[in-house]
Structures are given as C-alpha cells and as structure tokens.
Design an enzyme around this catalytic site. Structure first.
Site, PDB file in Angstrom:
ATOM      1  N   ASP A 191      -4.378   0.587  11.580  1.00 15.32           N
ATOM      2  CA  ASP A 191      -3.894   1.299  10.392  1.00 15.32           C
ATOM      3  C   ASP A 191      -4.972   1.088   9.335  1.00 15.32           C
ATOM      4  OD1 ASP A 191      -2.743   2.412   8.204  1.00 15.32           O
ATOM      5  OD2 ASP A 191      -1.029   1.040   8.084  1.00 15.32           O
ATOM      6  N   HIS A 203      -3.109  -6.539   2.527  1.00 14.36           N
ATOM      7  CA  HIS A 203      -2.111  -7.490   3.036  1.00 14.36           C
ATOM      8  C   HIS A 203      -2.635  -8.907   3.230  1.00 14.36           C
ATOM      9  CE1 HIS A 203       0.372  -3.900   4.740  1.00 14.36           C
ATOM     10  NE2 HIS A 203       0.470  -4.025   3.434  1.00 14.36           N
ATOM     11  N   ASP A 215       1.106   8.162   7.556  1.00 10.95           N
ATOM     12  CA  ASP A 215       2.030   7.253   6.855  1.00 10.95           C
ATOM     13  C   ASP A 215       2.061   7.684   5.383  1.00 10.95           C
ATOM     14  OD1 ASP A 215       3.356   5.153   5.649  1.00 10.95           O
ATOM     15  OD2 ASP A 215       1.832   3.650   6.051  1.00 10.95           O
ATOM     16  N   GLU A 263      -4.737  -2.926   9.105  1.00 12.11           N
ATOM     17  CA  GLU A 263      -4.005  -3.510  10.241  1.00 12.11           C
ATOM     18  C   GLU A 263      -4.739  -3.284  11.554  1.00 12.11           C
ATOM     19  OE1 GLU A 263       0.000  -1.943  10.239  1.00 12.11           O
ATOM     20  OE2 GLU A 263       0.141  -2.171   8.071  1.00 12.11           O
ATOM     21  N   GLU A 323      -3.745   5.049  12.328  1.00 14.50           N
ATOM     22  CA  GLU A 323      -2.819   5.443  11.256  1.00 14.50           C
ATOM     23  C   GLU A 323      -3.589   5.595   9.945  1.00 14.50           C
ATOM     24  OE1 GLU A 323       0.528   2.780  11.100  1.00 14.50           O
ATOM     25  OE2 GLU A 323       0.787   3.110   8.948  1.00 14.50           O
ATOM     26  N   LYS A 342       6.972  -0.441  14.754  1.00 15.81           N
ATOM     27  CA  LYS A 342       5.899  -1.279  14.207  1.00 15.81           C
ATOM     28  C   LYS A 342       6.574  -2.244  13.244  1.00 15.81           C
ATOM     29  CE  LYS A 342       2.878  -0.094  10.631  1.00 15.81           C
ATOM     30  NZ  LYS A 342       1.644   0.296   9.950  1.00 15.81           N
ATOM     31  N   LYS A 344       9.464   5.359   7.638  1.00 14.45           N
ATOM     32  CA  LYS A 344       9.898   4.235   6.801  1.00 14.45           C
ATOM     33  C   LYS A 344      11.036   4.744   5.919  1.00 14.45           C
ATOM     34  CE  LYS A 344       5.304   2.090   6.105  1.00 14.45           C
ATOM     35  NZ  LYS A 344       4.099   2.176   5.226  1.00 14.45           N
ATOM     36  N   GLU A 357       2.208  -9.600   7.013  1.00 18.73           N
ATOM     37  CA  GLU A 357       2.984  -9.105   8.150  1.00 18.73           C
ATOM     38  C   GLU A 357       2.913 -10.051   9.349  1.00 18.73           C
ATOM     39  OE1 GLU A 357       2.028  -4.967   8.796  1.00 18.73           O
ATOM     40  OE2 GLU A 357       2.921  -4.415   6.870  1.00 18.73           O
ATOM     41  N   SER A 394       0.863  -1.184   0.000  1.00 23.75           N
ATOM     42  CA  SER A 394       0.000   0.000   0.000  1.00 23.75           C
ATOM     43  C   SER A 394       0.898   1.233   0.000  1.00 23.75           C
ATOM     44  CB  SER A 394      -0.919  -0.013   1.225  1.00 23.75           C
ATOM     45  OG  SER A 394      -0.170  -0.026   2.418  1.00 23.75           O
ATOM     46  N   HIS A 437       8.546  -1.103   9.601  1.00 28.06           N
ATOM     47  CA  HIS A 437       8.883  -2.031   8.526  1.00 28.06           C
ATOM     48  C   HIS A 437       7.984  -1.768   7.308  1.00 28.06           C
ATOM     49  CE1 HIS A 437       5.398  -4.989   9.541  1.00 28.06           C
ATOM     50  NE2 HIS A 437       5.024  -3.737   9.610  1.00 28.06           N
TER      51      HIS A 437
HETATM   52  P1  PGA Z   1       3.055  -1.306   3.180  1.00 23.59           P
HETATM   53  O1  PGA Z   1       2.158  -1.307   4.484  1.00 23.59           O
HETATM   54  O2  PGA Z   1       4.443  -1.632   3.567  1.00 23.59           O
HETATM   55  O3  PGA Z   1       2.402  -2.333   2.302  1.00 23.59           O
HETATM   56  O4  PGA Z   1       2.944   0.090   2.605  1.00 23.59           O
HETATM   57  C1  PGA Z   1       2.594  -0.885   5.737  1.00 23.59           C
HETATM   58  C2  PGA Z   1       1.791   0.282   6.237  1.00 23.59           C
HETATM   59  O5  PGA Z   1       0.893   0.789   5.550  1.00 23.59           O
HETATM   60  O6  PGA Z   1       2.051   0.755   7.333  1.00 23.59           O
HETATM   61 ZN    ZN Z   2       0.344   2.429   7.075  1.00 22.01          ZN
END
Ligand code: PGA
Ligand code: ZN
Length: 442
Positions: A262, A175, A335, A184, A308, A409, A360, A225, A62, A388
């Site tokens: 999330d 996911h 994010d 999430e 999130e 996370k 990230k 995940e 995503s 991650h």
């Molecule tokens: P992604 O998801 O690594 O697939 O972007 C993680 C997140 O959205 O936090």
């Molecule tokens: Zn996210």
C-alpha cells in the site's frame, strides 16, 4: 418487528412465550480510546425485547480527502482537540430520539433516517464516527435478537467462504518512523486455501521476519498496525527481507505466499508540481510515469499480487496509466481514490480505473452505503478487500463483514486490536453450521 419465540420442553409442553421485540428502545454512546490512545465512540443499542449490543469505530491516519468527516471537538484543552463529546451529544439529542421506536431490522431505513438528520454530503454535521457507531450497533443488536451470528445476518446462507488475510508486516509511511515512503508491505498467503492455516502462516512469517531483522541489527519495535518498523532504506530492501522471512518460515514465495504494497501515494503527492516526493527515502521527486515504472520493476522482480493507492487520490490521469500498465499483472486497489463511496467507484468504473477497492465502513459512514459499494464493485468485477484502520478498537465487526469479500486486511498478526479481527474469523470458522471455508486461490 415482534417475534414470538416459543421455548418448548421435551418438544411439546410450552413453558414460556418470549417477546423478541426488535423495536429500538434506547441508544447510549460513550467516549473511549482507540489503539493510538485517541478518543473514539462506542455506542450501545437496546431493543424493547431486551437485546443489547455495542459497536465502536476506528480512525485513520492517512485519511482520504473525500472521506466522510469524523466529528472532533477541536478543544485543544482535551486530547489535543480530538475529543468526541459533541459527536456523542449529537447521538443522544438528535439520533436517539429519531430512531427510538424504529425497527432494528430495518437497517436501510435507519441509516436513511440518519443521513436525513445529518443532511450534508460528507456527514460533517453529526459526524461519520457518530453515525457509523449507531449503524453498526443496530446491525449487531438485530442479529442478536434473531439469534444469528453477525455474518449470517449480514449475508445469509450464502456466507460460506472465509476471506484471504493480507498481513501488513512492515509499517512505514505515516504509520511509523521507518525511513520508507510507501506505507505498507504485506504478505498474502493466497496459495493456502484454509483460513486458520493462512493465519498460522502469517504468524510464522511475522516471527521469522523478527528474527531476520534482529540478526541484522534492526529494530523489532512495531508500528500502528502491528508490523515492524525497521530502518530499511528502500522498497526493494523491504521486499527482500520479506522473501527471506517467507522462506525461513518454510513457505514458497509466489506459490503459497505473495507480496502486496500500500503505497498510500496521496501522502507524498504534491498537487502543485504534480510529483511524488519520496522524502523519507532519498528525497527523490517522481512524475506519475516514473513512479509507475518503479512499480512495474517491482512487479517484474517480486511476486507482488496487489498495489494499493499506487497513485494519489486526485491523480486520475496517473491512475489511468497505472491501470493500463499493470491491471493484468496484479490487483490495483483504490483506497483514498474511492473512499468506499459508490459515486467515486462509479467514476472509476466508467473510466476503467483500478480493478479492486478497499472497503472501510468509516470512510462512508453507514453500513447500508458500505454494502451498496461492495455490491456495485462486485457487479463490475472489482475485487473487494474489507479493511481496518490504523487506529482501531477491539470491535471485530469487519471480520464478519469480510465474509462478503475475498480478502481482509487487518494488519500484522500482532497487537490485540488486530488479532480481534483474525481471532473472530477463527471463531467463525469453527461455528458448526458453516461449511468448510476456503478462500480463492486465483
Ligand atoms: P489509515 O491507513 O487507516 O491510516 O488510513 C490504512 C490504509 O491506508 O489502508
Ligand atoms: Zn490504504
């Protein structure tokens, strides 16, 4: 820098002068596969003094529209177009010759040099995946040459606290195939002030949740995940299952263990009608205001401490309403909204949007910019969460980085690429020179 090291025998007689030259001698990269079996890059940097270290980079599903771009070959005959051979060729032919002879201790100059070589706003020429793999490997080899653990090199003597882990126990959205739109559902053992006990809690609740799902006839197969991906029908059903699991594992929800979401709302937002389409769960289309009302109800009914990407990356008006509605009750984490980019975060600070940011490194593409974003966030009282990606490798760099942050996370306590991060934190906790580690409870 040339560091002269002395190895002395019995404190007096010198037996060896070693030359710890931190000049970059060689950079080599290779194509490896990530946890989804997709190609990614692993890079090794060697210094003139003989130190060597490698780093590999993750990939998202995503991904935010404004993230730095990964370079992918686009050749449908290899890995469905996802190969990274061109990016690797760029490391060998463009990056390596330019960095050879530079000092690995000069991280900012090295990252600046790669930014200049790339010359584009979103790193599409060399690829953020190529640039980041070099950037992280340089930091790791520099730490090694100095004989420092990576976290000490990154943060110095001020690094004395481990982060609080956020465990993603139910994987949905993009996911997994679970029929829920929010991506999430996490547990956050914020009330447990010791990292290894917090990790034990994550594992015990994970297993209690598995039992609870199995006893009700749901699948216990896991998603990208490491969290379960059961066919639960709504966010409320998921949160109820998590509360059951927390209690069955012997923990107190809302005191020791909290919940977090999330939503990854960009993945179900339609710019044309400016509505959120919950296609997996009941095919409802909600306005920003209706979605925020749903969050407010969830926050009222459950011990939720963090949401999130509650609104989409380009719905700044929705984000503003969300912040007004809930910023006093929980963390509102950007994010896709901020993509670890100081320019987007600055805009958020100016407009008073969100109160926390996901960090990230591969969203921005260099270690230097990642650290700059973290510093900007901290200086404006935005909470940072080092994170991650859904497609990971066994590289544990973010675990060391997370000592600069109150939260990490890194998925469920399941699957090797997730545990690589949590187990590295256990290792850090056991390093003798480090004082007692605690994460914040507020
Ligand atoms: P992604 O998801 O690594 O697939 O972007 C993680 C997140 O959205 O936090
Ligand atoms: Zn996210």
């Amino acid at each position: 820098m040339r560091l002269l090291t002395v190895i002395a025998q019995k404190g007096t007689k010198m037996i060896c002068w070693g030359d710890m030259d931190t000049t970059i001698r060689q950079i080599r990269a290779r194509e490896i596969l990530d946890s989804r079996g997709n190609p990614t890059i692993e890079t090794e940097v060697e210094l003139a003094g003989g130190s060597r270290a490698r780093a590999s980079v993750p990939g998202g599903a995503s991904t935010g529209q404004h993230e730095a771009k990964e370079a992918r070959d686009g050749d449908p005959a290899r890995f469905g177009g996802k190969g990274v051979q061109h990016a690797i060729a760029g490391i060998h032919t463009t990056i390596a010759p330019a960095l050879a002879g530079m000092d690995a201790l000069e991280q900012r100059a090295i990252d600046g040099c790669m930014l200049e070589l790339d010359g584009t706003a979103q790193k599409e020429r060399l690829g953020a995946n190529a640039i980041l793999s070099v950037s992280l490997a340089v930091a790791r080899v520099a730490a090694q040459a100095l004989r420092l653990p990576l976290f000490r090199y990154l943060g110095g003597v001020g690094m004395h606290r481990l982060p609080c882990p956020m465990f993603n126990l139910i994987n949905a959205g993009m996911h997994s195939d679970a029929p829920i739109d929010f991506q999430e559902f996490m547990i956050v053992p914020r009330g447990i002030s010791n990292f290894s006990e917090a990790l034990r809690c994550g594992s015990e609740v994970f297993h209690a949740l598995g039992e609870a799902l199995r006893s009700k006839g749901f699948s216990t197969a896991v998603g990208d995940e490491g969290g379960y991906a059961p066919a639960l029908r709504s966010a409320q059903e998921v949160l109820d299952m998590l509360l059951t699991a927390i209690c069955r594992a012997g923990y107190r929800p809302g005191e020791e263990v909290f919940l977090a979401l999330d939503a990854a709302a960009s993945t179900f937002y339609d710019e044309n009608d400016r509505r959120y389409h919950l296609r997996k769960s009941g095919n409802k289309a909600l306005s920003s205001a209706e979605l925020i009302t749903l969050y407010a109800e969830l926050v009222e009914g459950y011990p939720i401490c963090s949401i999130e990407d509650g609104c989409a990356e380009d719905d700044w008006e929705g984000w503003s309403q969300l912040t007004r509605a809930l910023s006093k009750r929980c963390m509102l984490v950007g994010d896709d909204l901020f993509v670890t980019n100081p320019l987007f975060l600055q805009r958020g600070i100016e407009q008073g949007i969100a109160n926390a940011i996901l960090i990230k490194p591969n969203q921005i593409g260099t270690l230097t910019e990642t650290l700059d974003t973290m510093q900007l966030a901290t200086s404006h009282a935005y909470t940072t969460i080092v994170s991650h990606r859904s497609g990971e490798t066994i590289d544990s760099f973010i675990a060391d980085l997370s000592l600069l942050s109150p939260f990490i996370k890194a998925g469920a306590p399941s699957r090797g690429e997730r545990l690589a991060k949590y187990n590295r934190l256990l290792e850090i906790a056991s390093i003798k020179q480090c004082p007692h580690y605690q994460h914040p409870t507020s």
